[in-house]
Motif scaffolding. Structure first.
Motif, mmCIF file in Angstrom:
data_model
loop_
_atom_site.group_PDB
_atom_site.id
_atom_site.type_symbol
_atom_site.label_atom_id
_atom_site.label_comp_id
_atom_site.label_asym_id
_atom_site.label_seq_id
_atom_site.Cartn_x
_atom_site.Cartn_y
_atom_site.Cartn_z
ATOM 1 N N PHE A 132 0.838 -1.197 0.000
ATOM 2 C CA PHE A 132 0.000 0.000 0.000
ATOM 3 C C PHE A 132 0.873 1.247 0.000
ATOM 4 C CE2 PHE A 132 -2.576 -3.351 1.786
ATOM 5 C CZ PHE A 132 -3.799 -3.162 1.175
ATOM 6 N N PHE A 133 0.417 2.271 -0.719
ATOM 7 C CA PHE A 133 1.120 3.551 -0.798
ATOM 8 C C PHE A 133 0.146 4.649 -0.385
ATOM 9 C CE2 PHE A 133 2.866 0.678 -3.900
ATOM 10 C CZ PHE A 133 4.237 0.848 -3.835
ATOM 11 N N GLU A 134 0.663 5.647 0.344
ATOM 12 C CA GLU A 134 -0.195 6.788 0.641
ATOM 13 C C GLU A 134 -0.252 7.691 -0.585
ATOM 14 O OE1 GLU A 134 1.103 10.045 1.282
ATOM 15 O OE2 GLU A 134 3.164 9.476 0.863
ATOM 16 N N THR A 135 -1.308 8.463 -0.703
ATOM 17 C CA THR A 135 -1.517 9.220 -1.937
ATOM 18 C C THR A 135 -0.899 10.610 -1.907
ATOM 19 O OG1 THR A 135 -3.642 9.931 -1.053
ATOM 20 C CG2 THR A 135 -3.648 8.042 -2.547
ATOM 21 N N ASP A 136 -0.438 11.066 -0.734
ATOM 22 C CA ASP A 136 0.089 12.433 -0.656
ATOM 23 C C ASP A 136 1.393 12.565 -1.427
ATOM 24 O OD1 ASP A 136 0.092 15.063 0.121
ATOM 25 O OD2 ASP A 136 1.322 14.664 1.884
ATOM 26 N N ARG A 137 2.337 11.635 -1.186
ATOM 27 C CA ARG A 137 3.618 11.685 -1.886
ATOM 28 C C ARG A 137 4.019 10.345 -2.490
ATOM 29 N NH1 ARG A 137 7.768 13.922 2.159
ATOM 30 N NH2 ARG A 137 8.982 14.471 0.343
ATOM 31 N N GLY A 138 3.190 9.357 -2.327
ATOM 32 C CA GLY A 138 3.464 8.063 -2.939
ATOM 33 C C GLY A 138 4.354 7.152 -2.125
ATOM 34 N N PHE A 139 4.522 7.457 -0.837
ATOM 35 C CA PHE A 139 5.387 6.612 -0.006
ATOM 36 C C PHE A 139 4.702 5.284 0.322
ATOM 37 C CE2 PHE A 139 7.808 10.440 1.097
ATOM 38 C CZ PHE A 139 9.094 9.918 1.028
ATOM 39 N N PRO A 140 5.488 4.197 0.405
ATOM 40 C CA PRO A 140 4.895 2.926 0.840
ATOM 41 C C PRO A 140 4.578 2.975 2.331
ATOM 42 C CG PRO A 140 7.249 2.701 0.567
ATOM 43 C CD PRO A 140 6.911 4.079 0.094
ATOM 44 N N VAL A 141 3.416 2.470 2.698
ATOM 45 C CA VAL A 141 3.017 2.476 4.101
ATOM 46 C C VAL A 141 2.799 1.067 4.639
ATOM 47 C CG1 VAL A 141 2.015 4.772 4.103
ATOM 48 C CG2 VAL A 141 0.614 2.847 3.397
ATOM 49 N N GLN A 142 2.692 0.095 3.763
ATOM 50 C CA GLN A 142 2.439 -1.266 4.239
ATOM 51 C C GLN A 142 2.828 -2.254 3.147
ATOM 52 O OE1 GLN A 142 -1.536 -1.782 5.821
ATOM 53 N NE2 GLN A 142 -1.425 -3.992 5.598
#
Lengths: 70, 191
Positions: free
Chosen positions: B127-137
């Protein structure tokens, strides 16, 4: 009596350990480069070169003499 | 003679041809191969990920991706950017911001999709967060490649280039990465 020149088991063990370290180092460096951190490359190359130098020295120069009867 | 040679009296003509010394030399040469590989990475100037992840900057021919007003919060749309194989995803986050990312998971290259205000890779549940595209999980460890957007006066939306990878930004801004804030209070991360 004659003497045969062999590499010692200890030297072989050290070479194996060095190879494991090299494998870990390479995997770490590859991950860092994929993350855009290319600054680690000169240091990693120096360390890897030193480890290879030790491994090559042990592989080609390390000896232990075994006496055996002919 | 060792006990197992007596127990299993197999005689191979080549059995004595690979000495301990030869094995040690082979290992040392493999070690030299790793050193050569690191040296190659050092000397190589092009990005390791190849042509699919080009250098950040504007493109010569911006691509129209539709009208900005057509996309409601939580919705996404796919588009091709540099060529017919360059799949990207345009999305409007729950906060109403428009974002665009290359649709290639940084783990093993599966296509990511927008779901529940996150970008999800269905192959290995990354999973990636949508703010900057970082992986979160999940397995991915690198952020998604982001596409720069431009909204023109007529309301049309254009993909105009590549954004630099977030990890290359100054250290002060890297704290926005959710993984950097893992040890902090969750309320602070939300804020």
């Amino acid at each position: 009596m004659s003497a045969s020149v062999r590499i010692s088991p200890a030297a072989l063990g050290v070479i194996l350990v060095l190879l494991v370290i090299q494998l870990y180092l390479f995997e770490t460096v590859l991950g860092a480069v994929l993350d855009g951190q290319r600054g680690v490359l000169p240091g990693a190359f120096g360390v890897s070169l030193a480890l290879t130098g030790i491994a090559l020295f042990l592989a080609f120069r390390s000896t232990v003499q075994h006496r055996r009867k002919d | 003679m060792t006990w197992w040679r007596r127990a299993f009296p197999l005689e191979l003509a080549e059995e004595g041809h690979f000495s301990r010394r030869e094995f040690a030399r082979f290992l040392a040469l493999v070690s030299a191969g790793f050193t050569t590989g690191i040296g190659f990475l050092w000397l190589r100037k092009a990005p390791l990920e190849g042509a699919s992840d080009p250098e950040p900057g504007p493109v010569e021919h911006p691509v129209a991706v539709g009208m900005a007003a057509d996309l409601k919060p939580g919705e996404s749309r796919l588009f091709k950017f540099r060529d017919a194989h360059d799949a990207c995803i345009l999305l409007r986050t729950g906060k109403g911001e428009l974002k665009a990312y290359r649709q290639i998971c940084t783990h093993l290259g599966c296509a990511v999709r927008f779901k529940a205000d996150r970008l999800e890779c269905p192959c290995h549940l990354g999973f990636f967060e949508t703010d900057r595209g970082f992986p979160v999980q999940g397995p991915p460890s690198r952020p998604l490649a982001a596409i720069a957007l431009e909204e023109r006066s007529d309301g049309s939306l254009w993909a105009v280039g590549e954004l630099p990878k977030p990890t290359l930004e100054p250290p002060g801004q890297r704290a926005a990465c959710p993984r950097d804030q893992a040890g902090q209070d969750p309320a602070e991360v939300k804020a």
